[in-house]
Write an enzyme that holds these catalytic residues in place. Structure first.
Site, PDB file in Angstrom:
ATOM      1  N   PHE A 139       0.856  -1.189   0.000  1.00 30.21           N
ATOM      2  CA  PHE A 139       0.000   0.000   0.000  1.00 30.21           C
ATOM      3  C   PHE A 139       0.888   1.233   0.000  1.00 30.21           C
ATOM      4  O   PHE A 139       1.719   1.402   0.886  1.00 30.21           O
ATOM      5  CB  PHE A 139      -0.941   0.048   1.206  1.00 30.21           C
ATOM      6  CG  PHE A 139      -1.883   1.218   1.139  1.00 30.21           C
ATOM      7  CD1 PHE A 139      -3.053   1.143   0.392  1.00 30.21           C
ATOM      8  CD2 PHE A 139      -1.588   2.413   1.781  1.00 30.21           C
ATOM      9  CE1 PHE A 139      -3.915   2.240   0.276  1.00 30.21           C
ATOM     10  CE2 PHE A 139      -2.443   3.519   1.675  1.00 30.21           C
ATOM     11  CZ  PHE A 139      -3.607   3.434   0.936  1.00 30.21           C
ATOM     12  N   ASP A 223       9.333   2.722   1.683  1.00 31.41           N
ATOM     13  CA  ASP A 223       8.099   3.361   2.149  1.00 31.41           C
ATOM     14  C   ASP A 223       7.972   3.090   3.644  1.00 31.41           C
ATOM     15  O   ASP A 223       7.572   2.002   4.053  1.00 31.41           O
ATOM     16  CB  ASP A 223       6.887   2.824   1.381  1.00 31.41           C
ATOM     17  CG  ASP A 223       5.580   3.480   1.851  1.00 31.41           C
ATOM     18  OD1 ASP A 223       5.587   4.161   2.897  1.00 31.41           O
ATOM     19  OD2 ASP A 223       4.555   3.299   1.162  1.00 31.41           O
ATOM     20  N   LYS A 252       2.627   9.665   8.337  1.00 30.32           N
ATOM     21  CA  LYS A 252       1.856   9.241   9.529  1.00 30.32           C
ATOM     22  C   LYS A 252       2.402   9.691  10.893  1.00 30.32           C
ATOM     23  O   LYS A 252       2.045  10.750  11.371  1.00 30.32           O
ATOM     24  CB  LYS A 252       1.663   7.723   9.481  1.00 30.32           C
ATOM     25  CG  LYS A 252       0.764   7.297   8.305  1.00 30.32           C
ATOM     26  CD  LYS A 252       0.158   5.930   8.504  1.00 30.32           C
ATOM     27  CE  LYS A 252      -1.008   5.696   7.560  1.00 30.32           C
ATOM     28  NZ  LYS A 252      -0.678   5.022   6.311  1.00 30.32           N
TER      29      LYS A 252
HETATM   30  C1  LIG Z   1      -0.872   5.273   4.847  1.00 26.85           C
HETATM   31  C2  LIG Z   1       0.204   4.861   3.949  1.00 26.85           C
HETATM   32  C3  LIG Z   1       0.501   5.586   2.777  1.00 26.85           C
HETATM   33  C4  LIG Z   1      -0.328   6.747   2.325  1.00 26.85           C
HETATM   34  O1  LIG Z   1      -0.294   7.814   3.242  1.00 26.85           O
HETATM   35  P1  LIG Z   1      -1.415   8.932   3.191  1.00 26.85           P
HETATM   36  O2  LIG Z   1      -0.966   9.946   4.197  1.00 26.85           O
HETATM   37  O3  LIG Z   1      -2.704   8.264   3.548  1.00 26.85           O
HETATM   38  O4  LIG Z   1      -1.453   9.493   1.821  1.00 26.85           O
HETATM   39  C5  LIG Z   1       1.576   5.180   2.014  1.00 26.85           C
HETATM   40  N1  LIG Z   1       2.317   4.128   2.364  1.00 26.85           N
HETATM   41  C6  LIG Z   1       2.073   3.417   3.484  1.00 26.85           C
HETATM   42  C7  LIG Z   1       2.971   2.272   3.846  1.00 26.85           C
HETATM   43  C8  LIG Z   1       1.002   3.753   4.305  1.00 26.85           C
HETATM   44  O5  LIG Z   1       0.750   3.010   5.396  1.00 26.85           O
END
Ligand SMILES: *Cc1c(COP(=O)(O)O)cnc(C)c1O
Length: 402
Positions: A139, A223, A252
């Site tokens: 994701f 990521d 986050k």
């Molecule tokens: C939540 C998340 C995203 C996207 O972040 P947003 O602030 O919702 O755009 C990207 N990568 C990972 C691993 C995430 O958990």
């Protein structure tokens, strides 16, 4: 009518309706507790999806935001601003990287990585080097670029996709090796797949990806939007594996609830996005940077990364006990630090189980189809984890009795 129902009626009329919210309306929080508009109290073991790292309304965090709001909220990227520089300096120190670019969210940080990778090779006269490798179940966010890299086809359905993206099985180094070629610009990977079901990278995977990137002149892009800022027991997940990425995306937990995203990268890539090629109005906003600086200071002062490792072990043990007690409902416990999943057996749906846990006053969220995810504020106590576990155990016991 109850206050919850009154607000819900307005929400159902005027919110867009692209989420399936719980039926209660939250109004305030403190530490790991939140309350709805009727005064019902919940124990928050999801922290706004791994966002509220220092809990709700941490006094130092509140003071830092209030102070910055009264000092300087925003200028623009045409001017340096003090906290933005201080935050870049701090992030360089804790990532082991050199250069930081700010944005507002996780998806934007990922967009930044994709543009960084492609523009780097374009800029050095290798425009053919633009393919990106990502993984099934990954994701990476909902904007069109980040979405194209997201590995769950149902999120991409109906939207089209960037060209030049290859999705491979997570953990399968042989598949990556076979897919590598001179056209690959980068590999984008989560050290623990969060949304995909709390799946840690298998032993040797990240090291193997690093070696393949080195062999093929491609960039390793991490990521760490969900895993960053102490959640896994170190500042960043890749630090467990002794791997240095070419760039890392974070968001986050970084702002502790105030929206901010960033990527950090190496000096070698400092020229890949020169002035005019990338940016955003709010990137490096003073208020957001002050919020993040305060989060990093609190994580350090209260040793929250070390705490995430210890409390994560406590949580893991408690979850394993549930798996052992109810093997017909639960398959396994997995995760790293304070990012943990309780995997339910085939036939159980996390989305349907979560509301039963809410009904017992505990907030958890699903990940993938059948994983209950725990990503509490890093300030959570073992007593609070035990309270949450008791509620989860009671719900699992009910499922087992059916
Ligand atoms: C939540 C998340 C995203 C996207 O972040 P947003 O602030 O919702 O755009 C990207 N990568 C990972 C691993 C995430 O958990």
């Amino acid at each position: 009518m109850s206050a919850n129902a009154d607000f819900r009626a307005i929400a159902e009329k005027h919110l867009y309706g692209n989420y399936r919210q719980a039926p209660f309306v939250l109004e305030k929080g403190r530490g790991c507790e939140v309350w709805d508009v009727e005064g019902n109290r919940f124990l928050d073991l999801c922290a706004g999806v791994a966002v509220c790292a220092v809990g709700h309304a941490h006094p130092k965090h509140v003071a830092a935001i209030a102070h910055q709001a009264a000092t300087l909220t925003h200028v623009s990227n045409w001017f340096y601003n003090r906290v933005n520089i201080e935050l870049a300096d701090k992030l360089a120190a804790i990532t082991g990287l050199d250069r930081v670019l700010f944005c507002n969210s996780g998806a934007e940080a990922i967009e930044g990585l994709l543009k960084l990778a492609r523009h780097h090779f374009w800029g050095i006269g290798k425009p053919e080097k633009k393919r990106l490798i990502a993984f099934h179940n990954a994701f990476h966010g909902r904007t069109m670029g980040a979405l194209s890299l997201t590995g769950t086809p149902k999120y991409r359905e109906g939207f089209g996709s960037l060209e030049g993206v290859t999705h491979l099985p997570y953990g399968d180094l042989a598949a990556v090796e076979a897919a590598m070629g001179p056209d690959v610009a980068g590999i984008l990977v989560e050290p623990v797949q969060g949304e995909g079901g709390v799946l840690p990278a298998p032993e040797g995977f990240l090291q193997g990806l690093r070696a393949l990137c080195d062999a093929h002149g491609a960039l390793l892009l991490l990521d760490e939007v969900q895993t960053g800022v102490g959640r896994t027991g170190s500042w960043f997940g890749y630090q467990h594996f002794g791997v240095k990425p070419d760039a890392v995306a974070m968001a986050k937990g970084l702002g502790g609830g105030f929206p901010i995203g960033a990527f950090a990268t190496t000096e070698a890539l400092a020229g890949a996005l020169p002035p005019g090629t990338h940016g955003t109005t709010y990137g490096g906003n003073s208020l957001a940077c002050a919020s993040a600086l305060s989060v990093l200071a609190i994580v350090e002062e209260e040793k929250l990364a070390e705490g995430a490792a210890q409390k994560g072990e406590f949580l893991a043990k408690a979850l394993r006990a549930i798996v052992e007690e109810f093997p017909k409902v639960c398959e396994q416990e997995r995760g790293v630090g304070l990012l943990r999943g309780l995997v339910l057996r085939e036939g159980f749906v996390a989305r349907d189980v979560v509301p039963q846990i809410f009904a017992r006053g505990v907030l958890v969220i699903g990940a993938g189809d059948r994983v209950l995810r725990f990503c509490p504020p890093l300030v959570v106590t073992e007593a609070e984890l035990a309270e949450g576990i008791a509620a989860v155990r009671a719900v699992i016991a009910e499922l087992a009795a059916k």
